[in-house]
Scaffold this motif. Sequence first.
Motif, PDB file in Angstrom:
ATOM      1  N   ARG A   1     -18.592 -11.688  14.822  1.00 35.36           N
ATOM      2  CA  ARG A   1     -17.192 -11.319  14.919  1.00 35.36           C
ATOM      3  C   ARG A   1     -17.058  -9.833  14.638  1.00 35.36           C
ATOM      4  O   ARG A   1     -17.757  -9.295  13.775  1.00 35.36           O
ATOM      5  N   PRO A   2     -16.173  -9.165  15.341  1.00 34.17           N
ATOM      6  CA  PRO A   2     -15.966  -7.743  15.059  1.00 34.17           C
ATOM      7  C   PRO A   2     -15.302  -7.574  13.698  1.00 34.17           C
ATOM      8  O   PRO A   2     -14.462  -8.378  13.297  1.00 34.17           O
ATOM      9  N   VAL A   3     -15.726  -6.554  13.008  1.00 34.12           N
ATOM     10  CA  VAL A   3     -15.167  -6.274  11.688  1.00 34.12           C
ATOM     11  C   VAL A   3     -13.911  -5.439  11.886  1.00 34.12           C
ATOM     12  O   VAL A   3     -13.916  -4.425  12.575  1.00 34.12           O
ATOM     13  N   SER A   4     -12.833  -5.876  11.270  1.00 36.09           N
ATOM     14  CA  SER A   4     -11.566  -5.173  11.440  1.00 36.09           C
ATOM     15  C   SER A   4     -11.564  -3.874  10.632  1.00 36.09           C
ATOM     16  O   SER A   4     -12.333  -3.703   9.688  1.00 36.09           O
ATOM     17  N   ALA A   5     -10.688  -2.982  11.012  1.00 35.41           N
ATOM     18  CA  ALA A   5     -10.566  -1.701  10.310  1.00 35.41           C
ATOM     19  C   ALA A   5     -10.080  -1.914   8.888  1.00 35.41           C
ATOM     20  O   ALA A   5     -10.480  -1.187   7.970  1.00 35.41           O
ATOM     21  N   ASN A   6      -9.245  -2.932   8.689  1.00 33.27           N
ATOM     22  CA  ASN A   6      -8.742  -3.219   7.354  1.00 33.27           C
ATOM     23  C   ASN A   6      -9.864  -3.682   6.433  1.00 33.27           C
ATOM     24  O   ASN A   6      -9.891  -3.336   5.258  1.00 33.27           O
ATOM     25  N   MET A   7     -10.799  -4.454   6.975  1.00 32.29           N
ATOM     26  CA  MET A   7     -11.932  -4.919   6.180  1.00 32.29           C
ATOM     27  C   MET A   7     -12.846  -3.751   5.823  1.00 32.29           C
ATOM     28  O   MET A   7     -13.371  -3.682   4.710  1.00 32.29           O
ATOM     29  N   LYS A   8     -13.049  -2.825   6.761  1.00 39.42           N
ATOM     30  CA  LYS A   8     -13.861  -1.644   6.475  1.00 39.42           C
ATOM     31  C   LYS A   8     -13.207  -0.789   5.404  1.00 39.42           C
ATOM     32  O   LYS A   8     -13.883  -0.272   4.515  1.00 39.42           O
ATOM     33  N   THR A   9     -11.888  -0.649   5.471  1.00 39.42           N
ATOM     34  CA  THR A   9     -11.165   0.122   4.470  1.00 39.42           C
ATOM     35  C   THR A   9     -11.260  -0.546   3.110  1.00 39.42           C
ATOM     36  O   THR A   9     -11.461   0.125   2.100  1.00 39.42           O
TER      37      THR A   9
ATOM     38  N   SER B   1      -3.886   6.417   4.836  1.00 39.24           N
ATOM     39  CA  SER B   1      -4.211   6.539   6.256  1.00 39.24           C
ATOM     40  C   SER B   1      -4.427   5.179   6.909  1.00 39.24           C
ATOM     41  O   SER B   1      -4.127   4.996   8.087  1.00 39.24           O
ATOM     42  N   ALA B   2      -4.925   4.212   6.159  1.00 33.85           N
ATOM     43  CA  ALA B   2      -5.141   2.874   6.711  1.00 33.85           C
ATOM     44  C   ALA B   2      -3.921   1.968   6.524  1.00 33.85           C
ATOM     45  O   ALA B   2      -3.930   0.821   6.959  1.00 33.85           O
ATOM     46  N   LYS B   3      -2.914   2.485   5.857  1.00 33.53           N
ATOM     47  CA  LYS B   3      -1.669   1.750   5.599  1.00 33.53           C
ATOM     48  C   LYS B   3      -1.910   0.431   4.876  1.00 33.53           C
ATOM     49  O   LYS B   3      -1.322  -0.599   5.196  1.00 33.53           O
ATOM     50  N   CYS B   4      -2.815   0.481   3.913  1.00 34.13           N
ATOM     51  CA  CYS B   4      -3.091  -0.729   3.120  1.00 34.13           C
ATOM     52  C   CYS B   4      -2.761  -0.500   1.649  1.00 34.13           C
ATOM     53  O   CYS B   4      -3.307  -1.166   0.778  1.00 34.13           O
ATOM     54  N   TYR B   5      -1.864   0.442   1.380  1.00 29.15           N
ATOM     55  CA  TYR B   5      -1.533   0.787  -0.002  1.00 29.15           C
ATOM     56  C   TYR B   5      -0.666  -0.264  -0.691  1.00 29.15           C
ATOM     57  O   TYR B   5      -0.457  -0.186  -1.884  1.00 29.15           O
ATOM     58  N   LYS B   6      -0.177  -1.254   0.027  1.00 30.99           N
ATOM     59  CA  LYS B   6       0.620  -2.315  -0.590  1.00 30.99           C
ATOM     60  C   LYS B   6      -0.228  -3.512  -1.015  1.00 30.99           C
ATOM     61  O   LYS B   6       0.275  -4.427  -1.653  1.00 30.99           O
TER      62      LYS B   6
END
Length: 109
Positions: free
Chosen positions: A4-12, A79-84
Amino acid sequence: MISRPVSANMKTKTAITIISLVQIVLISVFLYCAWQADQAMDKAGVGDLELWRQYNSYVGIAFYLAAVLWVVSIILAVSAKCYKETHTQIAIVLPPFIIVLGWFFLWFI
């Protein structure tokens, strides 16, 4: 085997976790070397000045590296918009809290 491709959120999330672990190690080095520097030099100014300088330089390096990594983790989270997300908030709040708490214990223990 299906990949499965790894999502950008998982990499972040992985990058922020690794940065947090490195920060915890650097903060531990910071607190340990600060304590050793305090032990090397007496409050009256009598002690091993060279050893104090050596530990004090380690303190500075560990502090500035942890500070740079802290800023990098904030920039990465924004930058990844995962600050919440909870893991990101912990990664951003925990290092300064540990530094302040550890520094407090160094002064009063």
